[in-house]
Design an enzyme around this catalytic site. Structure first.
Site, PDB file in Angstrom:
ATOM      1  CG  ASP A 158      -9.501  -0.045  -0.926  1.00 30.14           C
ATOM      2  OD1 ASP A 158      -8.561  -0.033  -1.725  1.00 30.14           O
ATOM      3  OD2 ASP A 158      -9.344  -0.056   0.318  1.00 30.14           O
ATOM      4  CG  ASP A 200      -2.364   0.237   0.875  1.00 21.72           C
ATOM      5  OD1 ASP A 200      -2.609   1.000  -0.079  1.00 21.72           O
ATOM      6  OD2 ASP A 200      -3.249  -0.329   1.556  1.00 21.72           O
TER       7      ASP A 200
END
Length: 412
Positions: free
Chosen positions: A223, A161
């Site tokens: 997401d 990430d």
């Protein structure tokens, strides 16, 4: 004086001279297939409060068992990936990451061995910042140490990430961590979020030419969540940005629209068909996120539909091109088999986001069919051949509300 933009390109150019650190790991020649914890479980670290939605050893081993016994492995699903919230809140006295001692009492090497004994592969997560996105320890300042630790645990896939970092750091951190992973000698699929943070957090266009040499796949958009509105906007992003994305997409380097949400009881059958069909047409990674005990027979029929998976896993790895046809989105994807340099097999997916049936007549010669051969037309979801056509013919399609129809044309 060099601008920061020129400094970045100078830095990348110097690194390219060191061939040992370029990715080129030979992995992900097909879009990865598997399971990941985040979409459904998210940061499910409070197992006392919610034992039925807990990110722990029992969950991960149960996914491995489901893949092994229920036909997923044979269909091509292989990676089982633990996302954020797996570690203790602090590193140990030696500076090492430590799996949560209550939720993962036997550690990650035990889990890796369990998964590998079933012929599957093991994935994990970190962040390039000091903290992960959920404020667990990140890898900044520990790239070499963490890379060696993941290698020692026999990790096969690493999702990385990009929360909580400046743009100047983002633009070299993924490269630096990739180098550290390569230097371990352990082959690991490298999943980056570099383009997403570049565009949506730092508000600058992603430089895919810089990303492509260092990542096996990369996130482009927000997401995915178990809600169709979220899936809709994700698919529309890929539709609108096709021209910017397709040229960087192919074996070993994939645009990643995030996880499939089947098995979460959040989608109608038509919505499920839309997501799996478009992902197959995009040659996108097929990573599901759900409680495997919640997968319905219908969900499973889609997830194990081998005609659909054949399109998704086609070795050419072409990202389908979108067209607007009346009020439908049409995706067109050429794939194997080929004859010489000509495509001799195609898939067409008709997506209807409207609340009414949409009828269209599609002239095949207008959408890539250029040979004089005859074709069988396979209805991918019905699993049967419905007609034979040539390039001179048209296909008539009536697509139900919020649903998709998918045809694959095979030469006779």
């Amino acid at each position: 004086m060099l601008t920061s933009h020129r400094l970045l390109h100078a830095y990348i150019a110097l690194l390219i001279l060191d061939n040992g650190w370029l990715l080129d790991n030979g992995l992900a020649k097909l879009p990865p297939m598997g399971w990941m914890s985040w979409g459904w479980y998210m940061c499910a670290d409070n197992c006392t409060h919610n034992p039925n939605k807990c990110l722990d050893e029992k969950l991960i081993l149960s996914v491995a068992d489901a893949f092994y016994t229920e036909g997923y492995q044979e269909a091509g699903y292989e990676y089982i990936i633990i996302d954020d919230c797996w570690s203790e809140r602090t590193r140990d006295e030696f500076g090492s990451l430590v799996p949560d001692r209550k939720r993962f009492p036997r550690g990650m090497k035990y889990i890796a061995d369990y998964i590998h004994k079933r012929g599957l592969k093991f994935g994990m997560y970190t962040n390039i910042a000091y903290d992960t996105c959920m404020r667990y320890p990140g890898s900044r300042g520990y790239f070499e140490k963490d890379a060696k630790l993941f290698a020692s645990w026999d990790v096969d896939y690493l999702k990385v990430d990009g929360c909580f970092v400046a743009e100047s750091y983002l633009d070299h951190a993924y490269i630096d961590l990739g180098k550290a992973l390569n230097e371990t000698g352990r082959p690991m699929v490298y999943s980056c979020s570099w383009p997403y943070y570049k565009l949506f957090i730092h508000k600058h266009a992603a430089n895919y030419s810089a990303v492509l040499p260092y990542c096996n796949l990369w996130r482009n958009y927000h997401d995915i969540m178990p809600a169709f509105g979220n899936i809709y906007y994700t698919l529309k992003f890929y539709e609108k940005n096709y021209e910017n994305l397709y040229k960087f997409h192919g074996p070993g380097h994939w645009n990643d629209p995030d996880m499939l949400m089947l098995g979460t009881h959040s989608l109608t059958p038509g919505m499920s068909r839309i997501q799996v069909a478009v992902y197959a047409m995009l040659s996108a990674p097929w990573i599901i996120s759900c409680d495997m005990n919640m997968v319905t027979p219908f969900d499973k029929s889609l997830l194990l539909n081998m005609n659909l998976i054949a399109v998704a896993q086609d070795p050419l790895g072409i990202m389908a091109k979108p067209y607007q046809v009346s009020r439908l989105t049409l995706w067109v994807k050429p794939h194997m088999p080929m004859k010489g340099d000509k495509y001799h097999s195609f898939s067409f997916t008709f997506v209807n986001f409207e609340d009414k049936f949409q009828y269209v007549t599609l002239p095949l010669s207008k959408y890539g069919i250029s040979t004089n051969e005859s074709y069988h037309v396979l209805d991918v979801f019905a699993g049967k051949f419905v007609l034979n056509v040539t390039r001179k013919d048209s296909i008539e399609v009536d697509v139900p509300p919020v649903d998709a129809v998918m045809y694959t044309l095979y030469p006779l």
